[in-house]
Scaffold this motif. Structure first.
Motif, PDB file in Angstrom:
ATOM      1  N   ALA A  28       0.796  -1.236   0.000  1.00 44.98           N
ATOM      2  CA  ALA A  28       0.000   0.000   0.000  1.00 44.98           C
ATOM      3  C   ALA A  28       0.828   1.285   0.000  1.00 44.98           C
ATOM      4  O   ALA A  28       0.259   2.371  -0.120  1.00 44.98           O
ATOM      5  CB  ALA A  28      -0.943   0.005   1.196  1.00 44.98           C
ATOM      6  N   HIS A  29       2.156   1.164   0.150  1.00 47.36           N
ATOM      7  CA  HIS A  29       2.959   2.391   0.075  1.00 47.36           C
ATOM      8  C   HIS A  29       4.414   2.078  -0.232  1.00 47.36           C
ATOM      9  O   HIS A  29       5.091   1.416   0.553  1.00 47.36           O
ATOM     10  CB  HIS A  29       2.869   3.194   1.374  1.00 47.36           C
ATOM     11  CG  HIS A  29       3.500   4.548   1.270  1.00 47.36           C
ATOM     12  ND1 HIS A  29       3.062   5.507   0.364  1.00 47.36           N
ATOM     13  CD2 HIS A  29       4.563   5.116   1.907  1.00 47.36           C
ATOM     14  CE1 HIS A  29       3.813   6.585   0.476  1.00 47.36           C
ATOM     15  NE2 HIS A  29       4.733   6.381   1.394  1.00 47.36           N
ATOM     16  N   THR A  30       4.875   2.565  -1.369  1.00 51.01           N
ATOM     17  CA  THR A  30       6.287   2.420  -1.723  1.00 51.01           C
ATOM     18  C   THR A  30       6.812   3.738  -2.301  1.00 51.01           C
ATOM     19  O   THR A  30       6.034   4.620  -2.686  1.00 51.01           O
ATOM     20  CB  THR A  30       6.510   1.321  -2.799  1.00 51.01           C
ATOM     21  OG1 THR A  30       5.726   1.637  -3.965  1.00 51.01           O
ATOM     22  CG2 THR A  30       6.130  -0.050  -2.282  1.00 51.01           C
ATOM     23  N   HIS A  31       8.132   3.826  -2.340  1.00 44.46           N
ATOM     24  CA  HIS A  31       8.825   4.844  -3.142  1.00 44.46           C
ATOM     25  C   HIS A  31       9.857   4.064  -3.951  1.00 44.46           C
ATOM     26  O   HIS A  31      10.994   3.867  -3.509  1.00 44.46           O
ATOM     27  CB  HIS A  31       9.523   5.879  -2.262  1.00 44.46           C
ATOM     28  CG  HIS A  31       8.608   6.747  -1.453  1.00 44.46           C
ATOM     29  ND1 HIS A  31       8.177   7.980  -1.876  1.00 44.46           N
ATOM     30  CD2 HIS A  31       8.012   6.550  -0.249  1.00 44.46           C
ATOM     31  CE1 HIS A  31       7.383   8.527  -0.954  1.00 44.46           C
ATOM     32  NE2 HIS A  31       7.263   7.666   0.046  1.00 44.46           N
ATOM     33  N   LEU A  32       9.460   3.594  -5.122  1.00 41.34           N
ATOM     34  CA  LEU A  32      10.348   2.759  -5.931  1.00 41.34           C
ATOM     35  C   LEU A  32      11.540   3.545  -6.466  1.00 41.34           C
ATOM     36  O   LEU A  32      12.601   2.971  -6.733  1.00 41.34           O
ATOM     37  CB  LEU A  32       9.566   2.142  -7.095  1.00 41.34           C
ATOM     38  CG  LEU A  32       8.478   1.135  -6.700  1.00 41.34           C
ATOM     39  CD1 LEU A  32       7.563   0.850  -7.879  1.00 41.34           C
ATOM     40  CD2 LEU A  32       9.082  -0.162  -6.179  1.00 41.34           C
ATOM     41  N   VAL A  88      -1.148   8.423   4.687  1.00 39.18           N
ATOM     42  CA  VAL A  88       0.001   7.527   4.843  1.00 39.18           C
ATOM     43  C   VAL A  88       0.719   7.866   6.151  1.00 39.18           C
ATOM     44  O   VAL A  88       1.053   9.038   6.383  1.00 39.18           O
ATOM     45  CB  VAL A  88       0.977   7.662   3.653  1.00 39.18           C
ATOM     46  CG1 VAL A  88       2.161   6.718   3.828  1.00 39.18           C
ATOM     47  CG2 VAL A  88       0.259   7.372   2.341  1.00 39.18           C
ATOM     48  N   HIS A  89       0.910   6.855   6.976  1.00 42.28           N
ATOM     49  CA  HIS A  89       1.656   6.866   8.256  1.00 42.28           C
ATOM     50  C   HIS A  89       0.762   7.050   9.485  1.00 42.28           C
ATOM     51  O   HIS A  89       0.520   6.108  10.205  1.00 42.28           O
ATOM     52  CB  HIS A  89       2.799   7.886   8.272  1.00 42.28           C
ATOM     53  CG  HIS A  89       3.907   7.536   7.344  1.00 42.28           C
ATOM     54  ND1 HIS A  89       4.480   6.289   7.312  1.00 42.28           N
ATOM     55  CD2 HIS A  89       4.545   8.256   6.374  1.00 42.28           C
ATOM     56  CE1 HIS A  89       5.419   6.259   6.388  1.00 42.28           C
ATOM     57  NE2 HIS A  89       5.474   7.424   5.792  1.00 42.28           N
ATOM     58  N   MET A  90       0.355   8.266   9.805  1.00 43.12           N
ATOM     59  CA  MET A  90      -0.477   8.532  10.990  1.00 43.12           C
ATOM     60  C   MET A  90       0.137   7.947  12.271  1.00 43.12           C
ATOM     61  O   MET A  90      -0.567   7.483  13.174  1.00 43.12           O
ATOM     62  CB  MET A  90      -1.898   7.999  10.762  1.00 43.12           C
ATOM     63  CG  MET A  90      -2.646   8.746   9.666  1.00 43.12           C
ATOM     64  SD  MET A  90      -2.997  10.474  10.097  1.00 43.12           S
ATOM     65  CE  MET A  90      -4.598  10.285  10.885  1.00 43.12           C
ATOM     66  N   THR A 148       5.542  -0.856   2.550  1.00 45.20           N
ATOM     67  CA  THR A 148       6.952  -1.001   2.940  1.00 45.20           C
ATOM     68  C   THR A 148       7.731   0.305   2.831  1.00 45.20           C
ATOM     69  O   THR A 148       8.879   0.367   3.252  1.00 45.20           O
ATOM     70  CB  THR A 148       7.649  -2.087   2.101  1.00 45.20           C
ATOM     71  OG1 THR A 148       7.576  -1.725   0.725  1.00 45.20           O
ATOM     72  CG2 THR A 148       6.988  -3.443   2.299  1.00 45.20           C
ATOM     73  N   ASP A 149       7.120   1.341   2.237  1.00 49.62           N
ATOM     74  CA  ASP A 149       7.715   2.679   2.169  1.00 49.62           C
ATOM     75  C   ASP A 149       9.030   2.690   1.369  1.00 49.62           C
ATOM     76  O   ASP A 149       9.184   1.928   0.429  1.00 49.62           O
ATOM     77  CB  ASP A 149       7.882   3.248   3.580  1.00 49.62           C
ATOM     78  CG  ASP A 149       7.850   4.782   3.619  1.00 49.62           C
ATOM     79  OD1 ASP A 149       7.702   5.409   2.561  1.00 49.62           O
ATOM     80  OD2 ASP A 149       7.973   5.348   4.715  1.00 49.62           O
ATOM     81  N   ASN A 150       9.975   3.506   1.753  1.00 53.12           N
ATOM     82  CA  ASN A 150      11.148   3.790   0.929  1.00 53.12           C
ATOM     83  C   ASN A 150      12.016   2.555   0.665  1.00 53.12           C
ATOM     84  O   ASN A 150      12.489   1.919   1.604  1.00 53.12           O
ATOM     85  CB  ASN A 150      12.006   4.844   1.610  1.00 53.12           C
ATOM     86  CG  ASN A 150      11.235   6.132   1.856  1.00 53.12           C
ATOM     87  OD1 ASN A 150      10.492   6.217   2.828  1.00 53.12           O
ATOM     88  ND2 ASN A 150      11.374   7.107   0.992  1.00 53.12           N
TER      89      ASN A 150
HETATM   90 ZN   LIG Z   1       6.157   7.721   1.784  1.00 51.76          ZN
END
Ligand SMILES: [Zn+2]
Length: 338
Positions: free
Chosen positions: A49-53, A199-201, A249-251
């Motif tokens: 649900a969250h990446t920075h490829l 995203v995050h909270m 998984t984010d960055n």
């Molecule tokens: Zn992010």
């Protein structure tokens, strides 16, 4: 027609049934109970649900750095590495990461792509030859929505996104925004944009949780990245009690984008059940992106991951859901059907 046999984590509750999944023309035609010798475990393919490829060009570049120095625009280590990478380097690096994403059982990732129209185009180019199709939250110019699937805002304290919010609404695509990562100061202004995804909270307070519940705004959490950047621990139990929570998984610079690793970490560090974690890693992200996968039932798209329940790692585990969430690694994934 493809038939997968084994223990099927079926439906929205993932109740294990012994039997088979019949796939026809890319869709699940049937889920049937029956005897089988197969030790495979069949589950929905993951939705990250969250990446920075884009950070694939900056792996480990931020070790030891805090949030600001590591990833904040425009002068962080990440943004300097992105600026220094050629187009071909960037595309190749993102493509290699997407191959890893697929091999670890994930059908798509909801990616915050930096660098506006050009950045979104580079990710489309990276994914073109692959069987994994990222859902792109583009950045900067509202015109990015001609290429991207939605708009991803870095944070309400970074800039004014009024124009981009309006453009996303006109295009009928989601507007997502980082909020509450280092502290709570950008949560109220993020909520003022009426986003389709937060995203995050990490630092969500009681009144934020109530507003998220009242407006049914889903939240993507990234617990491993929060730990690496030392910003705190997301209140996943409280978030789950108020809204849909999806796992990301984010960055890529901080952690490999393996949902198996993220699930195991989440299950072991938070007050959540394995079924909740599996839902966060599959159904929840699919719903956020408006995809129909994430549940194994007849009529759904056949986005399925097969894990070898008799692998050297998993043999003897009594509970297939716990085995997948807490123990499975990429080595146990034998097939990803999309
Ligand atoms: Zn992010």
């Amino acid at each position: 027609m493809t038939v997968l046999e084994g223990t099927v984590l079926a439906g929205r509750s993932f109740d294990p049934i012994t039997g088979r999944v019949v796939v026809e023309d890319g869709r699940i035609a049937a889920v049937e109970e029956g005897e089988t010798d197969s030790t495979d475990i069949i589950l929905p393919a993951f939705v990250n649900a969250h990446t920075h490829l884009g950070d694939s060009v900056a792996k480990e570049a931020a070790v030891g750095l805090g949030l600001e120095a590591a990833v904040a625009p425009p002068d962080s280590r990440k943004h300097r590495r992105l600026a220094a990478a050629s187009h071909d380097e960037l595309v190749t690096a993102m493509r290699r990461t997407l191959q890893f994403v697929r091999r670890t059982g994930t059908v798509t990732c909801l990616d915050f792509r930096e660098s506006g129209v050009e950045g979104a185009r580079a990710l489309r180019e990276a994914a073109a030859p692959l069987e994994v199709d990222p859902f792109i939250f583009g950045s900067d110019d509202p015109a990015v929505l001609e290429v991207a699937d939605g708009f991803g805002a870095s944070g309400a304290n970074d800039d004014d996104f009024t124009e981009q919010r309006a453009a996303a609404r006109t295009a009928d695509v989601p507007f997502a925004i980082h909020a509450g990562e280092p502290d709570a100061s950008d949560i109220d202004p993020a909520l003022a944009y009426d986003p389709e995804l937060l995203v995050h909270m990490v630092h969500a307070e009681a009144d934020h949780l109530e507003r998220v519940r009242d407006r049914s705004i889903p939240v993507a959490v990234c617990p491993r990245a929060n730990t690496v950047l030392d910003v705190g621990t997301p209140p996943i139990r409280e978030l789950l009690d108020h809204t849909t929570v999806a796992l990301g998984t984010d960055n890529v610079m901080l952690n490999p984008p393996s949902m198996l690793q993220e699930m195991a970490y989440t299950a072991k560090h938070h007050d959540v059940t394995e079924r909740e974690v599996l839902r966060m890693a599959t159904t929840a992200g699919a719903e956020v992106a408006g995809l129909d996968c994430g549940v194994v039932e007849a009529g759904r798209p056949a986005a399925l991951t097969v894990v070898d329940g008799d692998s050297d790692n998993l043999v003897g585990t009594a509970d297939p859901i716990r085995a997948v969430v807490r123990r499975a690694t990429a080595l146990d994934v034998t097939n990803v059907l999309v």
